[in-house]
Design an enzyme around this catalytic site. Structure first.
Site, PDB file in Angstrom:
ATOM      1  N   ASN A  60       0.866  -1.178   0.000  1.00 22.70           N
ATOM      2  CA  ASN A  60       0.000   0.000   0.000  1.00 22.70           C
ATOM      3  C   ASN A  60       0.903   1.228   0.000  1.00 22.70           C
ATOM      4  O   ASN A  60       1.563   1.505   1.001  1.00 22.70           O
ATOM      5  CB  ASN A  60      -0.885  -0.045   1.259  1.00 22.70           C
ATOM      6  CG  ASN A  60      -1.684   1.229   1.452  1.00 22.70           C
ATOM      7  OD1 ASN A  60      -1.767   2.065   0.554  1.00 22.70           O
ATOM      8  ND2 ASN A  60      -2.275   1.373   2.635  1.00 22.70           N
TER       9      ASN A  60
ATOM     10  N   LYS B 136       0.024   4.299  -0.210  1.00 25.96           N
ATOM     11  CA  LYS B 136      -0.616   5.467   0.417  1.00 25.96           C
ATOM     12  C   LYS B 136      -0.433   6.723  -0.440  1.00 25.96           C
ATOM     13  O   LYS B 136      -0.434   6.624  -1.656  1.00 25.96           O
ATOM     14  CB  LYS B 136      -0.072   5.657   1.837  1.00 25.96           C
ATOM     15  CG  LYS B 136      -0.094   4.356   2.638  1.00 25.96           C
ATOM     16  CD  LYS B 136       0.142   4.547   4.102  1.00 25.96           C
ATOM     17  CE  LYS B 136       0.205   3.183   4.778  1.00 25.96           C
ATOM     18  NZ  LYS B 136       0.107   3.218   6.206  1.00 25.96           N
TER      19      LYS B 136
ATOM     20  N   HIS C 167      -9.530   0.483   4.874  1.00 24.74           N
ATOM     21  CA  HIS C 167      -8.240   0.661   5.547  1.00 24.74           C
ATOM     22  C   HIS C 167      -8.438   1.559   6.778  1.00 24.74           C
ATOM     23  O   HIS C 167      -9.242   2.490   6.750  1.00 24.74           O
ATOM     24  CB  HIS C 167      -7.226   1.287   4.587  1.00 24.74           C
ATOM     25  CG  HIS C 167      -5.827   1.275   5.125  1.00 24.74           C
ATOM     26  ND1 HIS C 167      -5.387   2.223   6.024  1.00 24.74           N
ATOM     27  CD2 HIS C 167      -4.795   0.417   4.931  1.00 24.74           C
ATOM     28  CE1 HIS C 167      -4.132   1.947   6.338  1.00 24.74           C
ATOM     29  NE2 HIS C 167      -3.745   0.861   5.698  1.00 24.74           N
TER      30      HIS C 167
ATOM     31  N   GLU D 105      -6.870   3.945   7.955  1.00 23.21           N
ATOM     32  CA  GLU D 105      -6.692   5.388   7.725  1.00 23.21           C
ATOM     33  C   GLU D 105      -7.950   5.988   7.093  1.00 23.21           C
ATOM     34  O   GLU D 105      -8.280   7.145   7.339  1.00 23.21           O
ATOM     35  CB  GLU D 105      -5.444   5.641   6.867  1.00 23.21           C
ATOM     36  CG  GLU D 105      -4.180   5.403   7.691  1.00 23.21           C
ATOM     37  CD  GLU D 105      -2.967   4.982   6.892  1.00 23.21           C
ATOM     38  OE1 GLU D 105      -2.961   5.129   5.662  1.00 23.21           O
ATOM     39  OE2 GLU D 105      -2.007   4.482   7.511  1.00 23.21           O
TER      40      GLU D 105
ATOM     41  N   GLU E 162      -5.374  -5.878  10.277  1.00 23.84           N
ATOM     42  CA  GLU E 162      -4.366  -4.856  10.532  1.00 23.84           C
ATOM     43  C   GLU E 162      -4.676  -4.156  11.847  1.00 23.84           C
ATOM     44  O   GLU E 162      -5.470  -3.192  11.879  1.00 23.84           O
ATOM     45  CB  GLU E 162      -4.386  -3.818   9.405  1.00 23.84           C
ATOM     46  CG  GLU E 162      -4.085  -4.391   8.035  1.00 23.84           C
ATOM     47  CD  GLU E 162      -3.562  -3.299   7.113  1.00 23.84           C
ATOM     48  OE1 GLU E 162      -2.414  -3.405   6.692  1.00 23.84           O
ATOM     49  OE2 GLU E 162      -4.284  -2.338   6.849  1.00 23.84           O
TER      50      GLU E 162
ATOM     51  N   SER F 182       3.382  -2.940  10.267  1.00 19.91           N
ATOM     52  CA  SER F 182       4.835  -2.928  10.444  1.00 19.91           C
ATOM     53  C   SER F 182       5.507  -4.238  10.022  1.00 19.91           C
ATOM     54  O   SER F 182       6.441  -4.700  10.683  1.00 19.91           O
ATOM     55  CB  SER F 182       5.187  -2.552  11.887  1.00 19.91           C
ATOM     56  OG  SER F 182       4.691  -1.259  12.191  1.00 19.91           O
TER      57      SER F 182
HETATM   58  C1  PEP Z   1      -0.745  -0.386   5.955  1.00 18.93           C
HETATM   59  O1  PEP Z   1      -0.786   0.776   5.646  1.00 18.93           O
HETATM   60  O2  PEP Z   1      -1.647  -1.157   5.577  1.00 18.93           O
HETATM   61  C2  PEP Z   1       0.363  -0.860   6.782  1.00 18.93           C
HETATM   62  C3  PEP Z   1       0.307  -2.066   7.261  1.00 18.93           C
HETATM   63  O3  PEP Z   1       1.387   0.017   7.015  1.00 18.93           O
HETATM   64  P1  PEP Z   1       2.828  -0.320   7.688  1.00 18.93           P
HETATM   65  O4  PEP Z   1       3.343  -1.573   7.025  1.00 18.93           O
HETATM   66  O5  PEP Z   1       3.675   0.870   7.371  1.00 18.93           O
HETATM   67  O6  PEP Z   1       2.587  -0.525   9.147  1.00 18.93           O
END
Ligand code: PEP
Length: 255
Positions: free
Chosen positions: A10, A12, A96, A98, A168, A214
């Protein structure tokens, strides 16, 4: 059950068109022989057609990060499922954290978006996850169960065959904090049982449940070793092709 691994990036609101094309082309070059897994990148909508061209006939597939649930209309600034499809998209991230956190997306809206994606032949990557506070209050499963059952309300079994479910935990996204192996194993097992309860054992067995939060080259092997983890949704570490390939090749020696 043998489920095909799904590793997605992703991107973003990062990368201009040129930067996205460059990274996508680099990544496609590094993935040339990886035919045993699904690899997907989700750049911004503006870059979709450019990246589609850069990864044509490669092992890398294209996804969008969001969509509007209507087919068309007076929705300034929005993009429909058909438009994503037309731009070369095959997948779309939906729900997601966000989007939920900064754009007020509710479970009911997420459900409408999944419906729109499926209606246009896009494969939804349906994201769910609890906040730190919800986990601390012991409400993790209350939240996840509601997100799943409301997000998938009204769908029939045959409609959901292309669905990817992404767990997530919000507190692990972009924070460097990864959920522990035990936490991930427990939640993924729970989610598979939930799919069985809501739909069928067959659908639960076939649905890929991926982990996000992460994920990096250093922890991906252990995460992918968990029985009910079928892949990864990667944010930060997917922005660099060399780093991302070390996640995609999670099972190769020396990585
Ligand atoms: C994400 O945006 O779905 C995500 C898991 O970000 P990160 O890997 O940076 O934690």
């Amino acid at each position: 059950m043998n489920r095909r691994p799904f590793i997605a990036g992703n991107w973003k609101m990062y990368k201009t068109g040129q930067q996205a094309v460059q990274t996508a082309a680099n990544l496609a070059g590094l993935c040339s022989n990886l035919t045993d897994r699904d690899i997907m990148i989700a750049p911004t909508n503006l870059s979709l057609p450019l990246v589609a061209r850069a990864i044509k006939n490669t092992e890398v597939k294209l996804g969008a990060q969001n969509l509007h649930f209507e087919k068309q209309g007076a929705f300034t600034g929005e993009v429909s499922a058909d438009m994503i499809k037309d731009a070369g998209g095959e997948y779309v991230l939906i729900g997601h954290s966000e989007r939920r956190q900064y754009f007020g997306e509710t479970d009911a809206l997420v459900c409408q978006k999944i419906k729109a994606a499926l209606g246009s032949g896009l494969k939804p990557v349906f994201c769910i996850g609890e906040t730190e506070e919800q986990r601390e209050q012991g409400n993790t499963y209350l939240i996840l169960d509601k997100q799943v059952s409301d997000g998938l309300k009204g769908f029939g079994l045959e409609q959901l065959s292309s669905l990817v479910l992404a767990y997530e935990p919000v507190w692990a996204i972009g924070t460097g904090k990864t959920a522990s192996i035990e936490q991930v194993a427990e939640v993924h097992q729970h989610l598979r049982s939930l799919l069985e309860k809501l739909f069928s054992k067959d659908l639960a067995d076939r649905t890929r449940i991926v982990y996000g939060g992460s994920v990096k080259p250093e922890n991906v092997k252990e995460l992918m070793g968990i029985e009910d983890v079928d892949g990864a949704l990667v944010g930060g570490a997917s922005l660099d092709a060399k780093k991302f390939i070390n996640i995609i090749k999670y099972n190769e020696k020396g990585i």
